[in-house]
Write a protein that holds these residues in place. Structure first.
Motif, short mmCIF file in Angstrom:
data_model
loop_
_atom_site.label_atom_id
_atom_site.label_comp_id
_atom_site.label_asym_id
_atom_site.label_seq_id
_atom_site.Cartn_x
_atom_site.Cartn_y
_atom_site.Cartn_z
N GLU A 48 38.20 -3.97 16.92
CA GLU A 48 39.00 -3.14 17.82
C GLU A 48 38.65 -3.47 19.27
O GLU A 48 37.59 -4.05 19.55
CB GLU A 48 38.76 -1.66 17.52
N LYS A 49 39.52 -3.09 20.19
CA LYS A 49 39.39 -3.54 21.57
C LYS A 49 38.12 -3.08 22.27
O LYS A 49 37.68 -3.71 23.24
CB LYS A 49 40.62 -3.12 22.38
N ASP A 50 37.50 -1.99 21.79
CA ASP A 50 36.28 -1.49 22.42
C ASP A 50 35.02 -1.82 21.62
O ASP A 50 33.94 -1.31 21.93
CB ASP A 50 36.38 0.03 22.64
N HIS A 51 35.14 -2.66 20.62
CA HIS A 51 34.00 -3.01 19.78
C HIS A 51 33.06 -4.01 20.46
O HIS A 51 33.48 -4.86 21.23
CB HIS A 51 34.47 -3.62 18.46
N LYS A 70 40.64 -10.18 20.59
CA LYS A 70 40.71 -8.81 20.09
C LYS A 70 40.20 -7.78 21.09
O LYS A 70 40.55 -6.60 20.99
CB LYS A 70 39.90 -8.69 18.79
N VAL A 71 39.35 -8.21 22.04
CA VAL A 71 38.75 -7.24 22.98
C VAL A 71 39.22 -7.44 24.42
O VAL A 71 38.72 -6.79 25.33
CB VAL A 71 37.20 -7.32 22.92
N ASP A 73 41.79 -6.49 26.04
CA ASP A 73 42.39 -5.34 26.71
C ASP A 73 41.55 -4.07 26.62
O ASP A 73 42.05 -2.98 26.91
CB ASP A 73 43.79 -5.07 26.13
N GLY A 74 40.30 -4.21 26.23
CA GLY A 74 39.45 -3.03 26.10
C GLY A 74 38.09 -3.23 26.74
O GLY A 74 37.87 -4.14 27.53
N LYS A 75 37.16 -2.38 26.33
CA LYS A 75 35.80 -2.44 26.86
C LYS A 75 34.87 -3.27 25.98
O LYS A 75 33.68 -3.40 26.27
CB LYS A 75 35.23 -1.02 26.98
N GLY A 76 35.41 -3.83 24.93
CA GLY A 76 34.60 -4.58 23.98
C GLY A 76 34.08 -5.90 24.52
O GLY A 76 34.53 -6.41 25.55
N LYS A 103 33.43 -11.09 28.90
CA LYS A 103 33.88 -10.81 27.55
C LYS A 103 33.10 -11.58 26.48
O LYS A 103 33.28 -11.33 25.28
CB LYS A 103 35.38 -11.13 27.41
#
Length: 226
Positions: A48-51, A70-71, A73-76, A103
């Motif tokens: 998931e994007k924050d993983h 996968k990350v 667009d997130g905090k991952g 990233k």
């Protein structure tokens, strides 16, 4: 001549050397051989994007690039650790844009001594990797240590291809017995350890639902009995 070539390939499969042969085998042979397994390992990890995710033994880095997607667009963030300095140097060069964007983190090191704090990762995956672990119980204990509760590890492999490689003498430095690996995961504390036979490959899973309290004494992880 043939025996020397087989020995060269076998050694570089276990650990690509910082040499012309290591680069050829690492970047062309392993990239082609592992691509489908890498892509499926990332897919099965359900990132998931924050993983926060770790790949063990990333080789030419096919899985790293797929995981970073996968990350984005997130905090991952994706981490990779590799025992081959040649592969580490190449990954730092090829994936510089992901590293500079924060990233991706690339580390030279061993699965038996992971340089990460306990309960760091939401997922760990690896491809054509556990066969070369010299101390599998310790390696699996390290995987358990750095994974968070409610997480899991995924390994992908192709048993038919491995058996064929063994016949050719290319796996002389490897032990790919999946049962041995699964038992090591269970002994380390993983639950619901299983193997799935999928379309042309296999996947091994080890889950962690919850973890006992951990305390750190002299940098040694000790499971509390309370």
């Amino acid at each position: 001549m043939k025996e020397r070539l087989i020995e060269l390939v076998a050694r570089n499969l276990a650990k690509p050397r910082n040499s012309l042969s290591g680069l050829i085998i690492g970047h062309y042979f392993l990239r082609r051989r592992n691509r489908t397994l890498e892509e499926n390992a990332v897919k099965l990890s359900k990132i998931e994007k924050d993983h926060t995710v770790l790949e063990i033994g990333f080789g030419p880095g096919v899985g790293l690039s797929k995981a970073v997607e996968k990350v984005q667009d997130g905090k991952g963030k994706i981490y990779g650790i590799e025992l081959s300095l040649s592969m580490v140097n190449s990954a730092n060069l090829f994936y510089k844009k992901y590293i500079n964007a924060g990233k991706l983190d690339i580390t030279y090191g061993s699965v038996t001594q992971l340089p990460y704090a306990p309960n760091t990762f939401d997922r760990i995956y690896h491809v054509n990797c556990y066969y070369f672990w010299k101390d599998m119980p310790l390696a699996c204990t390290e995987l358990y240590r750095v994974l968070k509760p409610n997480s899991y590890v995924v390994a992908t492999l192709n048993l038919e291809r491995l058996k064929l490689s063994k016949k050719k003498g290319l796996m002389k430095y490897a032990s790919f017995d999946p049962i041995k690996y699964m038992h090591a995961l269970e002994s380390a504390g993983f639950e619901n350890v299983k193997i799935e036979y999928l379309n042309g490959y296999q996947a091994i899973y080890g889950h962690i639902a919850s973890k006992p309290q951990m305390r750190i004494i002299d940098e040694t992880i000790v499971k509390a009995n309370k």
